[in-house]
Design a protein around this motif. Structure first.
Motif, PDB file in Angstrom:
ATOM      1  N   MET A 141      -7.090  67.363   0.078  1.00 45.18           N
ATOM      2  CA  MET A 141      -8.804  66.747   0.200  1.00 45.18           C
ATOM      3  C   MET A 141      -8.839  66.160  -1.327  1.00 45.18           C
ATOM      4  O   MET A 141      -9.749  65.141  -1.119  1.00 45.18           O
ATOM      5  N   TRP A 142      -8.058  65.857  -2.008  1.00 48.78           N
ATOM      6  CA  TRP A 142      -8.385  65.079  -3.298  1.00 48.78           C
ATOM      7  C   TRP A 142      -7.999  63.624  -3.511  1.00 48.78           C
ATOM      8  O   TRP A 142      -9.246  63.188  -4.609  1.00 48.78           O
ATOM      9  N   ASN A 143      -6.884  63.633  -2.856  1.00 44.33           N
ATOM     10  CA  ASN A 143      -7.191  61.447  -2.840  1.00 44.33           C
ATOM     11  C   ASN A 143      -8.133  61.676  -2.091  1.00 44.33           C
ATOM     12  O   ASN A 143      -8.949  60.314  -2.551  1.00 44.33           O
ATOM     13  N   GLU A 144      -9.379  61.958  -1.175  1.00 40.65           N
ATOM     14  CA  GLU A 144     -10.147  61.243   0.062  1.00 40.65           C
ATOM     15  C   GLU A 144     -11.656  61.325  -0.835  1.00 40.65           C
ATOM     16  O   GLU A 144     -12.332  60.504  -1.312  1.00 40.65           O
ATOM     17  N   PHE A 145     -11.174  62.374  -2.081  1.00 41.63           N
ATOM     18  CA  PHE A 145     -12.508  62.211  -3.189  1.00 41.63           C
ATOM     19  C   PHE A 145     -12.614  61.987  -4.255  1.00 41.63           C
ATOM     20  O   PHE A 145     -13.403  60.771  -4.182  1.00 41.63           O
ATOM     21  N   LEU A 146     -11.147  61.238  -4.120  1.00 41.31           N
ATOM     22  CA  LEU A 146     -11.179  60.380  -5.100  1.00 41.31           C
ATOM     23  C   LEU A 146     -11.523  58.699  -5.038  1.00 41.31           C
ATOM     24  O   LEU A 146     -12.275  58.161  -5.022  1.00 41.31           O
ATOM     25  N   LEU A 147     -11.499  58.640  -3.515  1.00 41.34           N
ATOM     26  CA  LEU A 147     -11.084  57.058  -2.851  1.00 41.34           C
ATOM     27  C   LEU A 147     -12.725  57.205  -2.645  1.00 41.34           C
ATOM     28  O   LEU A 147     -13.868  55.696  -3.562  1.00 41.34           O
TER      29      LEU A 147
ATOM     30  N   VAL B  40      -0.888  55.712  -1.334  1.00 39.13           N
ATOM     31  CA  VAL B  40      -0.741  57.402  -1.270  1.00 39.13           C
ATOM     32  C   VAL B  40      -1.565  57.755   0.165  1.00 39.13           C
ATOM     33  O   VAL B  40      -1.543  56.358   1.096  1.00 39.13           O
ATOM     34  N   ASP B  41      -1.284  58.778   0.491  1.00 36.22           N
ATOM     35  CA  ASP B  41      -1.866  59.381   1.369  1.00 36.22           C
ATOM     36  C   ASP B  41      -3.277  60.006   1.429  1.00 36.22           C
ATOM     37  O   ASP B  41      -3.837  60.517   0.951  1.00 36.22           O
ATOM     38  N   ALA B  42      -4.239  59.051   2.484  1.00 36.75           N
ATOM     39  CA  ALA B  42      -5.785  59.768   2.521  1.00 36.75           C
ATOM     40  C   ALA B  42      -6.455  59.017   3.654  1.00 36.75           C
ATOM     41  O   ALA B  42      -6.130  57.906   4.483  1.00 36.75           O
ATOM     42  N   PHE B  43      -7.488  60.430   4.233  1.00 37.12           N
ATOM     43  CA  PHE B  43      -8.083  60.116   5.559  1.00 37.12           C
ATOM     44  C   PHE B  43      -7.059  60.043   7.011  1.00 37.12           C
ATOM     45  O   PHE B  43      -6.927  59.400   7.838  1.00 37.12           O
ATOM     46  N   GLY B  44      -6.000  60.829   6.355  1.00 34.04           N
ATOM     47  CA  GLY B  44      -5.089  60.602   7.675  1.00 34.04           C
ATOM     48  C   GLY B  44      -4.374  59.186   8.002  1.00 34.04           C
ATOM     49  O   GLY B  44      -3.396  58.615   8.872  1.00 34.04           O
ATOM     50  N   MET B  45      -3.496  58.513   6.697  1.00 29.57           N
ATOM     51  CA  MET B  45      -2.955  57.052   6.726  1.00 29.57           C
ATOM     52  C   MET B  45      -2.461  57.199   5.357  1.00 29.57           C
ATOM     53  O   MET B  45      -3.156  57.641   4.749  1.00 29.57           O
ATOM     54  N   GLU B  46      -1.329  56.251   5.628  1.00 35.12           N
ATOM     55  CA  GLU B  46      -0.896  56.297   4.122  1.00 35.12           C
ATOM     56  C   GLU B  46      -1.445  54.187   4.252  1.00 35.12           C
ATOM     57  O   GLU B  46      -1.550  53.558   5.267  1.00 35.12           O
ATOM     58  N   GLN B  47      -1.840  54.741   2.401  1.00 38.61           N
ATOM     59  CA  GLN B  47      -1.952  53.247   2.362  1.00 38.61           C
ATOM     60  C   GLN B  47      -2.170  52.648   0.760  1.00 38.61           C
ATOM     61  O   GLN B  47      -1.828  53.959  -0.407  1.00 38.61           O
ATOM     62  N   THR B  48      -1.943  51.872   0.544  1.00 42.06           N
ATOM     63  CA  THR B  48      -1.743  51.157  -0.854  1.00 42.06           C
ATOM     64  C   THR B  48      -3.070  51.727  -1.403  1.00 42.06           C
ATOM     65  O   THR B  48      -4.366  51.469  -1.043  1.00 42.06           O
TER      66      THR B  48
ATOM     67  N   SER C  82       1.199  49.857  10.184  1.00 48.29           N
ATOM     68  CA  SER C  82       0.283  51.086   9.318  1.00 48.29           C
ATOM     69  C   SER C  82      -0.362  51.032   7.994  1.00 48.29           C
ATOM     70  O   SER C  82      -1.737  51.149   7.604  1.00 48.29           O
ATOM     71  N   ILE C  83      -0.014  49.793   7.400  1.00 50.64           N
ATOM     72  CA  ILE C  83      -0.054  49.765   5.894  1.00 50.64           C
ATOM     73  C   ILE C  83      -1.697  48.477   5.983  1.00 50.64           C
ATOM     74  O   ILE C  83      -3.123  48.847   6.130  1.00 50.64           O
ATOM     75  N   CYS C  84      -1.633  47.719   6.915  1.00 49.78           N
ATOM     76  CA  CYS C  84      -2.204  46.551   7.240  1.00 49.78           C
ATOM     77  C   CYS C  84      -3.639  47.236   7.815  1.00 49.78           C
ATOM     78  O   CYS C  84      -4.517  46.677   7.940  1.00 49.78           O
ATOM     79  N   ILE C  85      -3.305  48.072   8.818  1.00 46.55           N
ATOM     80  CA  ILE C  85      -4.357  48.866  10.213  1.00 46.55           C
ATOM     81  C   ILE C  85      -5.319  49.930   8.889  1.00 46.55           C
ATOM     82  O   ILE C  85      -6.424  49.090   8.504  1.00 46.55           O
ATOM     83  N   SER C  86      -4.578  50.856   8.163  1.00 42.09           N
ATOM     84  CA  SER C  86      -5.620  51.046   6.924  1.00 42.09           C
ATOM     85  C   SER C  86      -5.689  50.667   6.114  1.00 42.09           C
ATOM     86  O   SER C  86      -7.100  51.545   5.815  1.00 42.09           O
ATOM     87  N   SER C  87      -5.390  49.611   5.753  1.00 44.07           N
ATOM     88  CA  SER C  87      -6.794  48.342   4.341  1.00 44.07           C
ATOM     89  C   SER C  87      -6.999  48.394   5.185  1.00 44.07           C
ATOM     90  O   SER C  87      -8.398  48.498   4.373  1.00 44.07           O
ATOM     91  N   TYR C  88      -7.457  47.909   7.080  1.00 47.27           N
ATOM     92  CA  TYR C  88      -8.255  47.456   6.978  1.00 47.27           C
ATOM     93  C   TYR C  88      -9.813  48.178   7.444  1.00 47.27           C
ATOM     94  O   TYR C  88     -10.643  48.028   7.331  1.00 47.27           O
TER      95      TYR C  88
END
Length: 233
Positions: A1-7, A49-57, A200-206
């Protein structure tokens, strides 16, 4: 959950920072933020990074703040000033591409320790930043245009130019960010990642842009509420 907290923390700090720049320095503060965010997002986007179950930039949140910046300028200063911020972002990106690539032309000293890391980061920067430059110029101009179209529509339909700020803010940003997510990620990373990863990156980005667009709504209301308290440029 660290990445999620940081975001989540980054979203509050970044949007709050933009509002603080506006409160302290007026529209000049928003111009400065736009320049800073444009450069920072183009470097940060190289990290995945991986966060909220998604791979994202990374870079999505701070880049989203450039849309908030132009929306605030549209609201408190007008279309011309919002487009000026976009022009500053474009010129800044061009200048940074030229400067960062010049660093790679030098022969490092035997005592240098930073050159390999600098090279690893910035040797791929031109493609990323050129894609970002083109997409930024297109989508931000479109966002400013659409913001004022929504404003004209709501004012004509309901007879009040102050109402429905949330509609012009989200109605312009959500559409603009969809085009930004697709055009940028395919332009910058096609051939570097598989099509599946790109999608996947496009979806997670949006998805992130949807969240940031909704989350920035209180900040634009706050910006309008403190308009009369900020320094006059």
């Amino acid at each position: 959950m660290w990445n999620e907290f940081l975001l989540i923390g980054s979203l509050l700090v970044i949007f709050g920072g933009l509002l603080l720049f506006y409160r302290l320095f007026g529209t000049i503060g928003i111009y400065c933020w736009s320049v800073f965010a444009t450069i920072a997002s183009n470097i940060e986007v190289l990290l995945v990074v991986d966060a909220f179950g998604m791979e994202q930039t990374l870079g999505n949140v701070i880049f989203a703040s450039t849309f908030l910046a132009t929306d605030i300028l549209s609201e408190v200063a007008g279309k011309k000033e919002a487009n000026r911020a976009v022009t500053l972002g474009v010129v800044t990106t061009i200048a940074f591409i030229i400067l960062s690539q010049s660093w790679l032309l030098y022969t490092p000293s035997p005592n240098d320790w930073a050159a390999p890391s600098i090279t690893a980061i910035f040797q791929n920067t031109p493609r990323v930043m050129l894609a970002s430059l083109l997409v930024y110029a297109i989508t931000q101009r479109f966002d400013v245009w659409l913001y004022h179209k929504w404003w004209a529509f709501s004012s004509k339909k309901w007879g009040d130019s102050q109402r429905f700020l949330w509609l012009r803010n989200n109605g312009s940003t959500l559409i603009s960010q969809f085009f930004n997510a697709v055009l940028f990620n395919f332009g910058a990373f096609y051939g570097l990642y598989s099509i599946g990863t790109l999608v996947s990156i496009c979806i997670s980005s949006y998805v992130i842009y949807i969240v940031t667009s909704v989350a920035d709504t209180p900040f634009i209301y706050l910006a309008r509420s403190i308009k009369d308290k900020v320094p006059q440029n």
